[in-house]
Write a protein that holds these residues in place. Structure first.
Motif, PDB file in Angstrom:
ATOM      1  N   GLN A   4       0.818  -1.219   0.000  1.00 18.16           N
ATOM      2  CA  GLN A   4       0.000   0.000   0.000  1.00 18.16           C
ATOM      3  C   GLN A   4       0.852   1.271   0.000  1.00 18.16           C
ATOM      4  O   GLN A   4       0.367   2.338  -0.369  1.00 18.16           O
ATOM      5  CB  GLN A   4      -0.933   0.003   1.203  1.00 18.16           C
ATOM      6  N   ASP A   5       2.116   1.149   0.407  1.00 18.44           N
ATOM      7  CA  ASP A   5       3.001   2.308   0.454  1.00 18.44           C
ATOM      8  C   ASP A   5       3.585   2.660  -0.910  1.00 18.44           C
ATOM      9  O   ASP A   5       4.035   3.794  -1.119  1.00 18.44           O
ATOM     10  CB  ASP A   5       4.155   2.062   1.440  1.00 18.44           C
ATOM     11  N   PRO A   9      -2.586   3.686  -6.842  1.00 20.89           N
ATOM     12  CA  PRO A   9      -4.000   3.495  -6.476  1.00 20.89           C
ATOM     13  C   PRO A   9      -4.934   3.755  -7.653  1.00 20.89           C
ATOM     14  O   PRO A   9      -4.558   4.410  -8.634  1.00 20.89           O
ATOM     15  CB  PRO A   9      -4.203   4.535  -5.373  1.00 20.89           C
ATOM     16  N   SER A 102      -2.322  -8.564  -1.697  1.00 19.55           N
ATOM     17  CA  SER A 102      -3.007  -7.706  -0.723  1.00 19.55           C
ATOM     18  C   SER A 102      -2.211  -6.418  -0.506  1.00 19.55           C
ATOM     19  O   SER A 102      -0.979  -6.427  -0.578  1.00 19.55           O
ATOM     20  CB  SER A 102      -3.141  -8.450   0.611  1.00 19.55           C
ATOM     21  N   PRO A 103      -2.905  -5.309  -0.220  1.00 19.44           N
ATOM     22  CA  PRO A 103      -2.181  -4.056   0.053  1.00 19.44           C
ATOM     23  C   PRO A 103      -1.360  -4.139   1.336  1.00 19.44           C
ATOM     24  O   PRO A 103      -0.462  -3.323   1.550  1.00 19.44           O
ATOM     25  CB  PRO A 103      -3.307  -3.021   0.185  1.00 19.44           C
ATOM     26  N   VAL A 124      -3.711  -5.142  -6.983  1.00 20.39           N
ATOM     27  CA  VAL A 124      -3.791  -5.144  -5.521  1.00 20.39           C
ATOM     28  C   VAL A 124      -5.266  -5.217  -5.141  1.00 20.39           C
ATOM     29  O   VAL A 124      -6.050  -4.327  -5.509  1.00 20.39           O
ATOM     30  CB  VAL A 124      -3.130  -3.885  -4.930  1.00 20.39           C
ATOM     31  N   ASP A 126      -8.267  -5.908  -2.106  1.00 21.05           N
ATOM     32  CA  ASP A 126      -8.608  -5.919  -0.684  1.00 21.05           C
ATOM     33  C   ASP A 126     -10.097  -6.198  -0.548  1.00 21.05           C
ATOM     34  O   ASP A 126     -10.931  -5.431  -1.038  1.00 21.05           O
ATOM     35  CB  ASP A 126      -8.259  -4.572  -0.039  1.00 21.05           C
TER      36      ASP A 126
END
Length: 233
Positions: A4-5, A9, A102-103, A124, A126
């Motif tokens: 996620q970093d 997105p 997964s993030p 990614v 979720d």
């Protein structure tokens, strides 16, 4: 560092029912090399990339085999290649099933999957929802950011201790035959190695310790069979 970093997105997607012309235009207009493919509910069902357009009937680049070689290829494989080279819809040429991540996974996990599956991107997901995509470019950007980080200044004694500590952690140098002395940020490596590849590894290790300005090499290679010692000029 987690996925996620570093992920991109809200990635651009294409529907599986879309014509391939739409996917090709998206790739060109958005300067992308691959797109997640989603179904009518927005669930990721595949990936379409530049590689899926290499073998195309329109380009006369369909895979060609001699009659002898084709004899050894199953009819199913030949049918699959034909559909991929001549399909008009995204669902007919996309790569499926698709690997996702997964993030909250580590970037190390992403790299493991990319290497194992020989792929360049991972959607990614979720809770079944597409939240991003991570690519090799995202990993490169993360690396560039880390490399650009300025190290906190520290004294020679601390630098020397850190290098010695790192050397002690590595199986190829834990024997203690590699020594280091630091003066004015210059790390001088001395001692013995028994494999020339250890020379570069020791240099790289020292370079990665914060505060090191340069590394000088005075290591002596000893042939483990003859015992002959050879120093670098």
């Amino acid at each position: 560092m987690l996925i996620q970093d570093i992920m991109t997105p809200a990635p651009v997607t294409v529907k599986m029912s879309a014509p391939i012309a739409e996917a090709a235009k998206l790739l060109l207009d958005k300067h992308l090399s691959g797109l997640p493919v989603v179904d009518g509910k927005g669930v990721v069902v595949g990936i379409i990339s530049e590689g899926d357009f290499l073998r195309r009937g329109e380009l006369k680049t369909e895979r060609q085999r001699s009659a002898l070689l084709e004899f050894f290829v199953s009819p199913g494989r030949l049918a699959q290649e034909y559909a991929h080279a001549n399909g008009r819809l995204v669902e007919e040429v996309m790569t499926s099933p698709v690997k996702t991540i997964s993030p909250f996974s580590s970037i190390s996990e992403a790299v493991d999957v990319m290497e194992r599956e020989s792929i360049k991107r991972l959607p990614v997901v979720d809770g079944g929802k597409l939240v991003g995509i991570v690519t090799r470019s995202d990993l490169l950007r993360a690396l560039a950011g880390i490399l650009a980080t300025t190290a906190e200044p520290c004294g020679d004694a601390e630098i020397e201790a850190r290098i010695a500590d790192e050397l002690g952690k590595r199986s190829w140098s834990e024997n203690g035959f590699i020594h280091v002395n630091v003066r004015d940020g210059i790390a001088e490596l001395s001692g013995s190695i028994f494999d020339e590849r250890e020379r570069l590894a020791a240099k790289v290790l020292a370079e990665n310790v914060p505060g090191v300005k340069a590394v000088t090499d005075h290591l002596t290679w000893i042939d483990p069979y003859s015992g002959i010692a050879i120093s670098m000029p």
